[in-house]
Design a protein around this motif. Sequence first.
Motif, PDB file in Angstrom:
ATOM      1  N   VAL A 181       0.771  -1.292   0.070  1.00 10.28           N
ATOM      2  CA  VAL A 181       0.131   0.032   0.006  1.00 10.28           C
ATOM      3  C   VAL A 181       0.911   1.187  -0.036  1.00 10.28           C
ATOM      4  O   VAL A 181       0.682   2.339  -0.809  1.00 10.28           O
ATOM      5  N   LEU A 182       1.886   1.263   0.847  1.00  8.62           N
ATOM      6  CA  LEU A 182       2.877   2.440   0.814  1.00  8.62           C
ATOM      7  C   LEU A 182       3.662   2.484  -0.417  1.00  8.62           C
ATOM      8  O   LEU A 182       3.784   3.914  -0.859  1.00  8.62           O
ATOM      9  N   VAL A 183       4.068   1.571  -1.167  1.00  7.47           N
ATOM     10  CA  VAL A 183       4.802   1.869  -2.377  1.00  7.47           C
ATOM     11  C   VAL A 183       3.672   2.186  -3.407  1.00  7.47           C
ATOM     12  O   VAL A 183       4.062   3.041  -4.177  1.00  7.47           O
ATOM     13  N   VAL A 184       2.660   1.859  -3.413  1.00 12.72           N
ATOM     14  CA  VAL A 184       1.625   2.007  -4.321  1.00 12.72           C
ATOM     15  C   VAL A 184       1.269   3.508  -4.442  1.00 12.72           C
ATOM     16  O   VAL A 184       1.185   4.385  -5.161  1.00 12.72           O
ATOM     17  N   VAL A 185       1.030   4.094  -2.955  1.00 12.61           N
ATOM     18  CA  VAL A 185       0.579   5.398  -2.594  1.00 12.61           C
ATOM     19  C   VAL A 185       1.576   6.257  -3.064  1.00 12.61           C
ATOM     20  O   VAL A 185       1.440   7.347  -3.652  1.00 12.61           O
ATOM     21  N   THR A 186       2.951   5.928  -2.854  1.00  7.69           N
ATOM     22  CA  THR A 186       4.191   6.756  -3.098  1.00  7.69           C
ATOM     23  C   THR A 186       4.333   6.824  -4.505  1.00  7.69           C
ATOM     24  O   THR A 186       4.295   8.059  -5.076  1.00  7.69           O
ATOM     25  N   VAL A 187       4.239   5.901  -5.367  1.00  9.55           N
ATOM     26  CA  VAL A 187       4.470   5.954  -6.673  1.00  9.55           C
ATOM     27  C   VAL A 187       3.564   6.604  -7.263  1.00  9.55           C
ATOM     28  O   VAL A 187       3.595   7.500  -8.176  1.00  9.55           O
ATOM     29  N   ALA A 188       2.036   6.171  -7.116  1.00 16.41           N
ATOM     30  CA  ALA A 188       0.873   7.020  -7.782  1.00 16.41           C
ATOM     31  C   ALA A 188       1.148   8.585  -7.210  1.00 16.41           C
ATOM     32  O   ALA A 188       0.713   9.379  -8.125  1.00 16.41           O
ATOM     33  N   SER A 189       1.451   8.880  -6.095  1.00 14.97           N
ATOM     34  CA  SER A 189       1.551  10.250  -5.674  1.00 14.97           C
ATOM     35  C   SER A 189       2.551  11.188  -6.633  1.00 14.97           C
ATOM     36  O   SER A 189       2.214  12.277  -7.193  1.00 14.97           O
ATOM     37  N   LEU A 190       3.630  10.464  -6.893  1.00 12.89           N
ATOM     38  CA  LEU A 190       4.924  11.277  -7.785  1.00 12.89           C
ATOM     39  C   LEU A 190       4.460  11.380  -9.175  1.00 12.89           C
ATOM     40  O   LEU A 190       4.569  12.330  -9.744  1.00 12.89           O
ATOM     41  N   ILE A 191       3.566  10.228  -9.629  1.00 13.82           N
ATOM     42  CA  ILE A 191       2.876  10.155 -10.822  1.00 13.82           C
ATOM     43  C   ILE A 191       2.030  11.283 -11.303  1.00 13.82           C
ATOM     44  O   ILE A 191       2.057  11.992 -11.986  1.00 13.82           O
ATOM     45  N   LYS A 192       1.252  11.344 -10.050  1.00 15.86           N
ATOM     46  CA  LYS A 192       0.072  12.583 -10.086  1.00 15.86           C
ATOM     47  C   LYS A 192       0.616  13.923 -10.109  1.00 15.86           C
ATOM     48  O   LYS A 192       0.215  14.927 -10.748  1.00 15.86           O
ATOM     49  N   THR A 193       1.621  14.139  -9.146  1.00 18.09           N
ATOM     50  CA  THR A 193       2.242  15.519  -9.196  1.00 18.09           C
ATOM     51  C   THR A 193       3.270  15.705 -10.165  1.00 18.09           C
ATOM     52  O   THR A 193       3.428  16.821 -10.618  1.00 18.09           O
ATOM     53  N   ARG A 194       3.701  14.946 -11.017  1.00 20.37           N
ATOM     54  CA  ARG A 194       4.301  15.112 -12.235  1.00 20.37           C
ATOM     55  C   ARG A 194       3.506  15.562 -13.339  1.00 20.37           C
ATOM     56  O   ARG A 194       3.709  16.138 -14.268  1.00 20.37           O
ATOM     57  N   SER A 195       2.317  14.722 -13.378  1.00 20.23           N
ATOM     58  CA  SER A 195       1.493  15.217 -14.442  1.00 20.23           C
ATOM     59  C   SER A 195       0.648  16.301 -14.025  1.00 20.23           C
ATOM     60  O   SER A 195       0.209  17.143 -15.150  1.00 20.23           O
ATOM     61  N   ASP A 196       0.502  16.617 -12.915  1.00 22.30           N
ATOM     62  CA  ASP A 196      -0.272  17.669 -12.400  1.00 22.30           C
ATOM     63  C   ASP A 196       0.462  18.599 -11.315  1.00 22.30           C
ATOM     64  O   ASP A 196       0.266  18.140 -10.120  1.00 22.30           O
ATOM     65  N   PRO A 197       1.346  19.496 -11.628  1.00 27.21           N
ATOM     66  CA  PRO A 197       1.933  20.118 -10.799  1.00 27.21           C
ATOM     67  C   PRO A 197       1.323  21.021  -9.875  1.00 27.21           C
ATOM     68  O   PRO A 197       1.803  21.312  -8.640  1.00 27.21           O
ATOM     69  N   THR A 198       0.125  21.396  -9.947  1.00 23.18           N
ATOM     70  CA  THR A 198      -0.587  22.147  -9.084  1.00 23.18           C
ATOM     71  C   THR A 198      -1.123  21.221  -7.935  1.00 23.18           C
ATOM     72  O   THR A 198      -1.771  21.884  -6.821  1.00 23.18           O
ATOM     73  N   ALA A 199      -1.332  19.787  -8.291  1.00 23.07           N
ATOM     74  CA  ALA A 199      -1.857  18.885  -7.250  1.00 23.07           C
ATOM     75  C   ALA A 199      -1.160  19.190  -5.833  1.00 23.07           C
ATOM     76  O   ALA A 199       0.268  19.084  -5.869  1.00 23.07           O
TER      77      ALA A 199
END
Length: 334
Positions: free
Chosen positions: A298-316
Amino acid sequence: MLEITGLTWGVTIGLVVGLLALDLILAALRPHKVGFREATAWSVFYIAVAVAFGLWFMASYGSDFGTQYFAGYIVEKSLSVDNLFVFVIIMTTFAVPEEHQHKVLTFGIVLALIMRAIFIALGATLLSLFSFMFLLFGLLLIFTAVQLFRHRDEDPDIEDNGVVKAARRLLPVTEEYVEGKLVVRVDGRRMVTPLFIVLIAIGSIDLLFALDSIPAVFGVTEEPYIVFAANAFALLGLRALFFLVKGLLDRLVYLSAGLAVILAFIGVKLILHWAHVDISPDVPEISTPVSLVVIVVVLVVVTVASLIKTRSDPTAKAHPGSLKASRKKEREDA
């Protein structure tokens, strides 16, 4: 049943107190802005201490208890990251000077350890006397998980904290941080500084986190010694971790959702354990190795998903989440 001698308890507590004393002495003798290199060195040191303790513990008491310790440590470490979010908000809200943040964090960790020690003793006693406490702890964690998920995109309202509001109303507070002091005398009148109010805010937040984290780690192990060690070593590295990752916290946009999943999972684990003991041995239980795998995944998925999200959406922007809607959010919804 884990048999821990009084000597082992004493040495462990002595190690924790010694490391805390080192932090307090450094904070008092040399107030300064903690840089990235220093924060990295201290973070690596505390993680190395925690891992070394775990390896010694596993070698001395067996792989099962060792796995329980590492699972508990990871749970507490992940919850402590959410704690860091709130520390950042408190520091920002009260505009704490950077040279005093080191001291505030160390005092905050001391308060957190004291509160957790009290809750560990209380929780262990209740669990040993009443097996239905596993059910109550499980329901508490599931309720907390639901509330945290519902308000995952919110920040706790520090100024609306009842303890902080009462302190501001009852105590005379100076306008400035006076050389990092807690109490000063101004024109013959004794007053507290904003740093005193900050410590009250952190202490009250620590209490709320203890109410969640102790049932969570008891869901991984029933051994008070392991619960204490996992909490202590996770919290000891919190000060250094704050300075290391405070610039990265905004990128962990899914952390609150991930923590809600972990708390709900441990809540279900506790309820299944209660049912296995009090209702029927045919009710399946979730083993500690399975719990460890689920938490890490869960922690790995959350971390990876968060980094992908902020890379595609810098305003997040990430939020620590809250157990209730803030007044600001309620007004917006209205």
